[in-house]
Scaffold this active site. Sequence first.
Site, PDB file in Angstrom:
ATOM      1  N   GLU A  23      -9.025   3.272   1.120  1.00 51.25           N
ATOM      2  CA  GLU A  23      -7.480   3.418   0.887  1.00 51.25           C
ATOM      3  C   GLU A  23      -7.080   4.138  -0.254  1.00 51.25           C
ATOM      4  O   GLU A  23      -7.653   3.661  -1.421  1.00 51.25           O
ATOM      5  CB  GLU A  23      -7.024   1.868   1.036  1.00 51.25           C
ATOM      6  CG  GLU A  23      -5.499   1.985   1.129  1.00 51.25           C
ATOM      7  CD  GLU A  23      -4.982   0.418   1.206  1.00 51.25           C
ATOM      8  OE1 GLU A  23      -5.690  -0.394   1.638  1.00 51.25           O
ATOM      9  OE2 GLU A  23      -3.943   0.265   0.508  1.00 51.25           O
ATOM     10  N   HIS A  74       1.740   6.718  -2.843  1.00 58.16           N
ATOM     11  CA  HIS A  74       1.259   6.945  -1.637  1.00 58.16           C
ATOM     12  C   HIS A  74       1.404   8.261  -1.037  1.00 58.16           C
ATOM     13  O   HIS A  74       0.578   8.961  -0.608  1.00 58.16           O
ATOM     14  CB  HIS A  74       1.715   5.819  -0.512  1.00 58.16           C
ATOM     15  CG  HIS A  74       0.634   4.755  -0.586  1.00 58.16           C
ATOM     16  ND1 HIS A  74      -0.555   4.626  -0.430  1.00 58.16           N
ATOM     17  CD2 HIS A  74       1.199   3.412  -0.764  1.00 58.16           C
ATOM     18  CE1 HIS A  74      -0.929   3.362  -0.689  1.00 58.16           C
ATOM     19  NE2 HIS A  74       0.140   2.591  -0.602  1.00 58.16           N
ATOM     20  N   LYS A  83      -3.564  -9.568   0.041  1.00 58.13           N
ATOM     21  CA  LYS A  83      -4.341  -8.523   0.687  1.00 58.13           C
ATOM     22  C   LYS A  83      -4.507  -7.526  -0.477  1.00 58.13           C
ATOM     23  O   LYS A  83      -5.479  -6.862  -0.499  1.00 58.13           O
ATOM     24  CB  LYS A  83      -3.627  -7.892   1.770  1.00 58.13           C
ATOM     25  CG  LYS A  83      -4.284  -6.847   2.582  1.00 58.13           C
ATOM     26  CD  LYS A  83      -4.218  -5.493   2.096  1.00 58.13           C
ATOM     27  CE  LYS A  83      -4.788  -4.625   2.887  1.00 58.13           C
ATOM     28  NZ  LYS A  83      -4.676  -3.106   2.325  1.00 58.13           N
ATOM     29  N   ASP A 126     -21.460  -9.702  -0.300  1.00 55.20           N
ATOM     30  CA  ASP A 126     -20.974 -10.006   0.987  1.00 55.20           C
ATOM     31  C   ASP A 126     -19.143 -10.275   0.982  1.00 55.20           C
ATOM     32  O   ASP A 126     -18.610 -11.236   0.334  1.00 55.20           O
ATOM     33  CB  ASP A 126     -21.542 -11.352   1.499  1.00 55.20           C
ATOM     34  CG  ASP A 126     -21.044 -11.991   2.901  1.00 55.20           C
ATOM     35  OD1 ASP A 126     -20.029 -11.337   3.435  1.00 55.20           O
ATOM     36  OD2 ASP A 126     -21.675 -12.685   3.312  1.00 55.20           O
TER      37      ASP A 126
HETATM   38  C1  MEV Z   1      -1.426  -2.352   0.166  1.00 58.58           C
HETATM   39  O1  MEV Z   1      -2.895  -2.187   0.829  1.00 58.58           O
HETATM   40  C2  MEV Z   1      -1.272  -3.485  -0.604  1.00 58.58           C
HETATM   41  C3  MEV Z   1       0.028  -3.802  -0.951  1.00 58.58           C
HETATM   42  O2  MEV Z   1       0.707  -3.960   0.344  1.00 58.58           O
HETATM   43  C4  MEV Z   1      -0.150  -5.233  -1.701  1.00 58.58           C
HETATM   44  C5  MEV Z   1       1.366  -6.065  -2.068  1.00 58.58           C
HETATM   45  O3  MEV Z   1       2.328  -5.813  -1.238  1.00 58.58           O
HETATM   46  O4  MEV Z   1       1.490  -6.348  -3.016  1.00 58.58           O
HETATM   47  C6  MEV Z   1       0.643  -2.842  -1.633  1.00 58.58           C
END
Ligand code: MEV
Length: 421
Positions: free
Chosen positions: A82, A371, A257, A273
Amino acid sequence: MTSQLAGFYNLNLEDRLNELKRNSELTEEEIQLLRHSINALGFELSNRMVENVVSCFSLPLGIALNFKINGTERIIPMAIEEPSVIAGASKAAKLALPKGFTAKASEQIMIGQIQLVNVKNFQKAKKAILKNKKNILKLANAQDKTLIQAGGGAKNIEVREVKGKQAFLVIHLLVDVRDAMGANAINTMCEAISSKLEELSGGEARLRILTNLAIHRIVEAKAIWKKEVIGKENINKILQVYYFADADIFRATTNNKGIMNGVDAVVIATGNDFRATEAACHAYASLSGQYKPLAKYSKNKNGDLVGEIELPLALGIVGGATRTHPLAKVCLKLMKIKSAKELSEIVACVGLAQNFAAIYALATEGIQRGHMKLHANNIAVLAGAKPNEIKRVSEKMVKEGNVKADRAKEILRELRKNKRK
Ligand code: MEV
């Protein structure tokens, strides 16, 4: 075409690729790509690691910079597909300087579970098991001389009653796994003590395996981002973003995430892992009964932002892919890792940095600008931009806030027309 390729595991690489070609729609070029990509690890090694190997799947390996952890500077490898993750971690680490991060890992205690079914008298069984604790631990420890020599081994036993569709007596075997992830050692121990437990409980041992919820293998990390560096107003905005995650499972999921973007990238780079790590961290996030963000933020007396993270990390630096994957060894060396504790401290700091980077961006300029720059470069290339044209095309698209293939083509046409004039 069939998916039942009997004896496939016995074939060499060429024969496996021929079988694949016969049983798929892959072209000769695509088969060739599989053949070439095996070079990342080689057939011998890959085929020893997993079954039915036909190629190797690569990920970019980047380097997160600016990390200072417990006073030591570390260059941190991250394996991830990513964009912006590595840049985000590096930026967050830079903003936390000169002090950087502090981190502390607990002892490396993992839990093995033995499920006893058909136990008639739970109280009696529990008493008998706890009375024989010493013998059970001795039996467990007879399984792993190396672990005992390293100062680890089975240390304690806990007995739980678990009630669901049926009621079970569940034994937790607590094992200090030192520098290993520990799954193998624990599973062997669980299997070895199960007949003794059956004998003592009058029940029957069913499941015998570790739990990935490593609540006795916790690492804490902390950093302070100064108001003079990130701005007083921004701190209030970041706190609002954090409070949202604290109150709402939908936001907490995405927040976590983002943390796992950093955690997994280092976990993968070191041959550990990441599925186990993911399972543990998400379960830990819901230990209170409500799924929560894994990192917390507050303001200290000076008005600076304090970020803290707590993760259950079962990471090893011996055994498994940490030793067989040649790049995992290089990555551990790059970070100058001496123990599993040290590795988990670094991973927790990267998780915290990643979260800070994301919520700082989200609370201020939004996530898309950063991004977009990378995305725009890719779009420019796809639209046919040559290396000397990419930057100009992508910068124009970002400036206009219109990063689309059609626009890239238009800009390219204009650029080339002007050049001819
Ligand atoms: C993207 O991979 C991760 C984010 O969505 C984390 C977040 O929203 O805190 C940018």
